[in-house]
Design an enzyme around this catalytic site. Structure first.
Site, mmCIF file in Angstrom:
data_model
loop_
_atom_site.group_PDB
_atom_site.id
_atom_site.type_symbol
_atom_site.label_atom_id
_atom_site.label_comp_id
_atom_site.label_asym_id
_atom_site.label_seq_id
_atom_site.Cartn_x
_atom_site.Cartn_y
_atom_site.Cartn_z
ATOM 1 N N SER A 191 39.398 32.162 38.831
ATOM 2 C CA SER A 191 38.689 33.440 38.944
ATOM 3 C C SER A 191 37.316 33.376 38.309
ATOM 4 O O SER A 191 36.503 34.284 38.505
ATOM 5 C CB SER A 191 39.500 34.547 38.265
ATOM 6 O OG SER A 191 39.663 34.273 36.880
ATOM 7 N N ASN B 62 34.834 40.062 40.881
ATOM 8 C CA ASN B 62 34.479 39.965 39.465
ATOM 9 C C ASN B 62 32.974 39.985 39.236
ATOM 10 O O ASN B 62 32.526 40.201 38.109
ATOM 11 C CB ASN B 62 35.093 38.704 38.858
ATOM 12 C CG ASN B 62 36.548 38.906 38.493
ATOM 13 O OD1 ASN B 62 36.968 40.006 38.157
ATOM 14 N ND2 ASN B 62 37.339 37.853 38.592
ATOM 15 N N GLU C 277 40.393 36.132 47.980
ATOM 16 C CA GLU C 277 39.024 35.689 48.196
ATOM 17 C C GLU C 277 39.036 34.211 48.593
ATOM 18 O O GLU C 277 39.521 33.371 47.830
ATOM 19 C CB GLU C 277 38.184 35.883 46.936
ATOM 20 C CG GLU C 277 37.949 37.341 46.577
ATOM 21 C CD GLU C 277 37.172 37.512 45.281
ATOM 22 O OE1 GLU C 277 36.285 38.370 45.225
ATOM 23 O OE2 GLU C 277 37.467 36.766 44.315
ATOM 24 N N HIS D 163 41.454 32.718 45.788
ATOM 25 C CA HIS D 163 41.607 33.550 44.597
ATOM 26 C C HIS D 163 42.486 34.756 44.901
ATOM 27 O O HIS D 163 42.059 35.705 45.558
ATOM 28 C CB HIS D 163 40.236 34.003 44.089
ATOM 29 C CG HIS D 163 40.320 34.860 42.868
ATOM 30 N ND1 HIS D 163 39.468 35.920 42.629
ATOM 31 C CD2 HIS D 163 41.170 34.835 41.804
ATOM 32 C CE1 HIS D 163 39.783 36.491 41.496
ATOM 33 N NE2 HIS D 163 40.818 35.848 40.976
#
Length: 527
Positions: free
Chosen positions: A146, A217, A179, A167
């Protein structure tokens, strides 16, 4: 011997010569999948692959841990059966396809290997170097990282083109988003293959370039950072900021309670990693208050204390809320309130007489002369009129159950009371906060939209994938860029421009990605 017993009795060390005949029978999905790392994420990914029909091999560097993980996953399957979400037959079939292995050599014929080990670059690079000695060049290699660079991990490989990021979000069996991250060397065929696999597993994959934080993120940082910044500026206490973002902004959880759930150390580490990866870009600056929390060992729920206390019997702090006030009988709405125009219909439904005037900057005029503006990022003290108040943004004013207000230094008690009474008549709780530029929700939303627009402009991801990722990955109440288009990107840019005037650090200056969505002449004329 049951299917479960047969799986348990299979040899853990598999070689082309020693692998049992029954192991060679293709699973329903044909592809054999290996998951390396059997923590929470590894087990979740393994469960997803298992229920999609794959033969799944578990490996962990810690002795005995893969066997323990088989037990943990089996227990999860049993709970699904108890809840009626999985038949007993499907459970036994899935369990028969789940095998712990003790060596990487046992993964020789896997078509996909997903790594979910510790977030250390050297550890991941060493792991994949060893894997390349075992698996075929056609095997798809994936990392669930991540925070680390997919490009950097792949840099250690002999065949980096077949390496991709996959991800997942925790808990992997429940959250739909994956992802799919392409490093600099990732072949398009490898990324497409990973995308198709995730979709076949019932997930919603999105494509992302290899950038710090990927999509979620990266774009989500302001949700935490602005709340912590507001706390540091003493705009409000954590419980009040959380309540405003939940009940006014429409977010499922506030940033303080959410980071207590995630773990302050985990959230702070991701923030710091993204900030450092962007060469300390001020838009991603970590919070000193959160750093102090981590240094003190107050990590959230897992330590019993974070922003809030989780000790037995601890009282949960209440947000600041205004006492009841009389509602004004009439108001005058000047101009088009834009995203807040729903307030007009809500006021009429509440029995408040609304007169409309189109001759001024959008605001609501109260009976006592108070002027109520939607925040534009300026502090209320910057307005020329005396009885000025501002109210915070909401994605959906009809659904909002709380509104944050700020009063200017020259606003009288009558204006404050009438403003509170107006929103209370609409069924909203009211919270007054100090006069801080951008208030709480508006500056958070504006920053989220700014980073989303920046990600699209830099081709990190498409607009569709960016909006999808934020909706599914962090459960945001709207598609950010779609909402910005409806509200007007110029409105968002104005808030950021005004915030930048009071905090000229570069943190709030609108990105070229957002500016490019506005009319150049209108943007030039922004205050």
């Amino acid at each position: 011997m049951t299917a479960s017993d047969r799986a348990t009795s299979q040899p853990e060390d598999r070689t082309p010569e020693s692998r049992p005949v029954q192991d060679r029978v293709p699973a329903p999905a044909a592809l054999s999948v290996a998951v390396i790392g059997t923590g929470t994420m590894g087990q979740g990914i393994a469960q997803v692959a298992l229920l999609a029909g794959h033969h799944v091999y578990l490996h962990d560097a810690a002795p005995g841990r893969a066997k323990e993980a088989v037990g943990d996953i089996t227990a999860r399957l049993d709970r699904l059966v108890e809840k009626g979400r999985l038949t007993s037959g499907a459970r036994h079939q899935a369990r028969s396809r789940l095998v712990p292995v003790t060596s990487l050599g046992a993964l020789f014929d896997c078509g996909l290997v997903i790594e979910a080990v510790t977030e250390q670059l050297a550890v991941k690079q060493d792991l994949f170097r060893e894997l390349e000695k075992t698996v075929s060049d056609e095997c798809l290699l994936a990392t669930n990282t991540s925070s680390l660079s997919v490009t950097a991990i792949a840099g250690a490989l002999r065949v980096p083109g077949r390496f991709v990021g996959m991800h997942f979000f925790n808990p992997a069996p429940l959250l739909p988003l994956v992802e799919i991250v392409s490093g600099y060397a990732t072949d398009e065929a490898a990324a497409s293959r990973a995308y198709d696999i995730a979709r076949a597993w019932g997930k919603t994959p999105v494509r992302s370039a290899d950038t710090p934080g990927f999509i979620v993120n990266r774009v989500a940082r302001p949700f935490y950072a602005e709340a912590f910044r507001l706390y540091e500026e003493r705009a409000a206490d954590p419980a009040t900021i959380d309540a405003v973002l939940r009940e006014c902004g429409g977010f499922k959880m506030g940033p303080f309670e959410l980071t207590d759930l995630i773990g302050q150390d985990v959230n702070e580490a991701v923030t710091r990693s993204v900030w450092e990866s962007f060469f300390q870009d001020p838009k991603f600056t970590p919070s000193l208050a959160q750093q102090r929390l981590v240094q003190s060992g107050r990590l959230g729920r897992k330590s019993g204390q974070g922003w809030f206390s989780y000790e037995e019997g601890a009282a949960r702090p209440e947000p600041l809320t205004e006492p009841p006030a009389d509602a004004p009988r009439t108001v005058i709405v000047h101009g088009d309130l834009g995203p807040a125009k729903a307030l007009v219909g809500l006021a009429r439904q509440a029995g408040i007489e609304v007169e409309a005037e189109d001759d001024a900057e959008p605001h609501i005029e109260l009976p006592g002369g108070g002027l109520l503006f939607p925040t534009d990022g300026l502090p209320v003290g910057a307005y020329e009129s005396e009885d000025v108040l501002v109210f915070d943004w909401s994605f959906d004013y009809a659904a909002a159950t709380r509104i944050a207000l700020a009063a200017g230094p020259r606003a009288g008690q009558r204006a404050r009371s009438e403003a509170a009474g107006f929103f209370q008549a609409l069924g909203k709780k009211v919270t007054y906060i100090p006069d801080v530029p951008g208030m709480i929700v508006a500056r958070t939303i504006a920053m989220l939209i700014d980073l989303a627009a920046d990600a699209v402009a830099r081709e990190v991801a498409s607009q569709e994938d960016t909006d999808t990722a934020m909706r599914l990955g962090v459960n945001y109440p709207v598609r950010l860029l779609d909402w910005a288009a409806d509200a007007g990107e110029l409105t968002v840019a104005r808030v950021l421009r005004n915030l930048h005037e009071y905090h000229p650090t570069g943190r709030y200056g609108p990105t070229p990605g957002l500016i490019g969505r506005t009319d150049p002449l209108e943007y030039r004329d922004l205050r």
